[in-house]
Design an enzyme around this catalytic site. Structure first.
Site, PDB file in Angstrom:
ATOM      1  N   ASP A  13       9.597 -34.159 -19.756  1.00  0.00           N
ATOM      2  CA  ASP A  13       9.179 -35.319 -20.552  1.00  0.00           C
ATOM      3  C   ASP A  13       8.039 -35.003 -21.515  1.00  0.00           C
ATOM      4  O   ASP A  13       7.171 -35.834 -21.762  1.00  0.00           O
ATOM      5  CB  ASP A  13       8.784 -36.497 -19.626  1.00  0.00           C
ATOM      6  CG  ASP A  13       9.846 -36.750 -18.583  1.00  0.00           C
ATOM      7  OD1 ASP A  13      11.024 -36.726 -18.952  1.00  0.00           O
ATOM      8  OD2 ASP A  13       9.500 -36.953 -17.406  1.00  0.00           O
ATOM      9  N   HIS A  41      16.569 -36.889 -23.162  1.00  0.00           N
ATOM     10  CA  HIS A  41      15.877 -36.617 -24.419  1.00  0.00           C
ATOM     11  C   HIS A  41      16.042 -37.836 -25.315  1.00  0.00           C
ATOM     12  O   HIS A  41      17.132 -38.369 -25.436  1.00  0.00           O
ATOM     13  CB  HIS A  41      16.487 -35.416 -25.146  1.00  0.00           C
ATOM     14  CG  HIS A  41      16.446 -34.164 -24.328  1.00  0.00           C
ATOM     15  ND1 HIS A  41      15.681 -33.083 -24.670  1.00  0.00           N
ATOM     16  CD2 HIS A  41      17.066 -33.833 -23.193  1.00  0.00           C
ATOM     17  CE1 HIS A  41      15.849 -32.147 -23.760  1.00  0.00           C
ATOM     18  NE2 HIS A  41      16.683 -32.576 -22.861  1.00  0.00           N
TER      19      HIS A  41
HETATM   20  P1  IMP Z   1      16.617 -33.565  -9.555  1.00  0.00           P
HETATM   21  O1  IMP Z   1      16.525 -32.623 -10.700  1.00  0.00           O
HETATM   22  O2  IMP Z   1      17.321 -34.841  -9.892  1.00  0.00           O
HETATM   23  O3  IMP Z   1      17.161 -32.919  -8.325  1.00  0.00           O
HETATM   24  O4  IMP Z   1      15.117 -34.011  -9.185  1.00  0.00           O
HETATM   25  C1  IMP Z   1      14.171 -33.091  -8.711  1.00  0.00           C
HETATM   26  C2  IMP Z   1      12.800 -33.362  -9.320  1.00  0.00           C
HETATM   27  O5  IMP Z   1      12.804 -32.995 -10.697  1.00  0.00           O
HETATM   28  C3  IMP Z   1      12.375 -34.821  -9.285  1.00  0.00           C
HETATM   29  O6  IMP Z   1      10.978 -34.879  -9.104  1.00  0.00           O
HETATM   30  C4  IMP Z   1      12.741 -35.319 -10.666  1.00  0.00           C
HETATM   31  O7  IMP Z   1      11.999 -36.454 -11.045  1.00  0.00           O
HETATM   32  C5  IMP Z   1      12.381 -34.106 -11.497  1.00  0.00           C
HETATM   33  N1  IMP Z   1      13.085 -34.002 -12.768  1.00  0.00           N
HETATM   34  C6  IMP Z   1      14.328 -33.499 -12.974  1.00  0.00           C
HETATM   35  N2  IMP Z   1      14.611 -33.509 -14.278  1.00  0.00           N
HETATM   36  C7  IMP Z   1      13.544 -33.990 -14.926  1.00  0.00           C
HETATM   37  C8  IMP Z   1      13.228 -34.204 -16.316  1.00  0.00           C
HETATM   38  O8  IMP Z   1      14.004 -33.904 -17.224  1.00  0.00           O
HETATM   39  N3  IMP Z   1      11.999 -34.737 -16.570  1.00  0.00           N
HETATM   40  C9  IMP Z   1      11.108 -35.013 -15.592  1.00  0.00           C
HETATM   41  N4  IMP Z   1      11.358 -34.812 -14.303  1.00  0.00           N
HETATM   42  C10 IMP Z   1      12.564 -34.314 -13.965  1.00  0.00           C
END
Ligand code: IMP
Length: 423
Positions: A13, A41
């Site tokens: 982000d 995005h």
């Molecule tokens: P997952 O990728 O859905 O398995 O989540 C694992 C961790 O990564 C969590 O804390 C999510 O909030 C974080 N996360 C995954 N993708 C993003 C992103 O694009 N931006 C911010 N946090 C992310």
């Protein structure tokens, strides 16, 4: 310029969407190479806002083709939805979008498993996006994955899907979760399949030929370095490698073809999900920055946690990715603050400790060392020349450059496409 990587150097982000969109103007190809629809995005075009989860951010540029290469995991329903939105905008995607057959699929049971694991973790849950990312990548590395490749041959796909879904239903049963309805899901996937296959083509040859012809290729990193599956405070991670090196595995483009790595850094820190955040702000200031920065997850809508810029962590991200230049985003959000802080090191039990030597328990216990800067107290969102930025603002930026030993090339001062300053 041939191959150029853009990466987020924090917890995701950072505002990469706008920056990729900006660089994409001169690109022949914009490529997503890892992650899935856990990424989000935002691109603002006039009075319209677009959220992309899978389609690379450069899609609106006439000359750029967009590629979803082999490192990405694809949820067909999400991808088709994005395709539909773009087609409604009048874009002819058949000429612009190319999907690798090597991409693994996020299937319905992956989402159920993601949710079941999170629920089972109870108060220790990780805060995943519940999009099935971890289970899809774990199937990939345990030889249980099903790819777009299999989808090309319906009989083969059906056979693989039935086998996997039956196994997964047994696991779901242990969590008392209802089983995935195999025939219903197969019917849906068959429909998606006919809409996706026209975009499928080997992306390795396409990209290598483009490299050899010296075409401009922009590799769009997803998430952020602090979420890398190896270099995060694991398990507070995402399931893919987010470092620049992942672009080699995720596209096939050799690393020595990469000419530039741009690191995108938000002027403060944000994070969604659990895990330690050393420079976290907990009081009203957190709510104030969150509100002004509209810091809510693009994918999940969750309020993001907020912290001061953590230069110790960002320095590690610059080093591990050999970042050649920086883009600072959302500087305008700090404009009304009288004092601005940045974390410039970590102390644990009275000793300095580096980001790379910390696991989650050290990161949760350490005390960040802060440097305080005087705020600039004026709106900078209309400024387009670096020389016209207030002195206090330039001091903050110069300190960041000196600390990270990487030059700042661009500063973003608002969400609109034209709200940026070249340095
Ligand atoms: P997952 O990728 O859905 O398995 O989540 C694992 C961790 O990564 C969590 O804390 C999510 O909030 C974080 N996360 C995954 N993708 C993003 C992103 O694009 N931006 C911010 N946090 C992310």
């Amino acid at each position: 310029m041939s191959v150029h990587i853009v990466l987020g150097l924090q917890w995701g982000d950072e505002g990469k969407g706008k920056i990729v969109d900006l660089f994409a103007k001169n690109s022949d190809y914009v490529v997503r190479y890892q992650g899935g629809n856990n990424a989000g995005h935002t691109v603002v075009l006039g009075d319209k806002k677009f959220f992309f989860r899978l389609i690379p951010s450069g899609i609106f540029h006439k000359n750029a083709s967009v590629v979803i290469s082999n490192g990405v995991v694809i949820d067909l329903e999400v991808l088709l939805n994005e395709i539909r939105i773009l087609q409604n905008e009048g874009l002819d995607l058949r000429k612009k979008l190319i999907i690798s057959p090597r991409c693994h699929l996020i299937l319905p049971y992956h989402k159920e498993l993601d949710l079941a694991y999170e629920n089972a973790r109870g108060k220790n849950k990780l805060g995943t996006t519940k999009r099935g990312i971890g289970p899809a990548y774990s199937d990939k590395v345990s030889y249980n994955g099903i790819r777009v490749y299999e989808l090309q041959d319906w009989k083969l796909f059906e056979q693989c899907f039935r086998f996997q879904a039956k196994m997964k239903n047994k696991i779901l049963k242990t969590f008392s979760v209802p089983p995935v309805n195999i025939s219903r899901e197969l019917k849906k996937i068959k429909e998606y399949r006919s809409k996706i296959l026209p975009y499928v083509e080997d992306t390795y040859e396409l990209l290598i030929n483009a490299v050899n012809k010296n075409k401009n290729i922009l590799l769009e990193g997803a998430h952020g370095i602090m979420l890398d599956t190896d270099w995060s405070p694991y398990p507070f991670a995402t399931a893919s490698n987010t470092v620049a090196g992942a672009s080699n595995a995720g596209t096939g483009i050799p690393m020595n073809k990469v000419k530039k790595v741009t690191g995108v850094v938000k002027a403060f820190t944000s994070r969604v999900g659990g895990g330690p955040l050393p420079t976290e702000i907990h009081d009203d200031l957190c709510r104030d920055i969150r509100r002004r920065g509209a810091e809510y997850g693009t994918t999940t809508g969750r309020p993001r946690r907020i912290g001061w810029l953590d230069l110790e962590a960002v320095k590690f991200a610059c080093d591990i990715n050999n970042v050649s230049e920086l883009v600072i985003t959302k500087l305008d959000i700090l404009s009304s603050l009288k004092k601005i802080k940045a974390g410039v090191g970590y102390m644990l039990h009275g000793r300095k400790i580096s980001y790379s030597s910390c696991g989650y328990s050290e990161l949760a216990r350490l005390k960040p060392v802060f440097k305080t800067f005087t705020g600039w107290g004026e709106d900078i969102s209309g400024i387009r020349k670096y020389s016209e930025l207030p002195k206090a603002c330039k001091d903050y930026l110069s300190y960041i450059e000196r600390f990270l030993k990487v030059p700042i090339k661009l500063v973003s001062v608002g969400a609109e496409r034209n709200q940026y300053i070249r340095k």
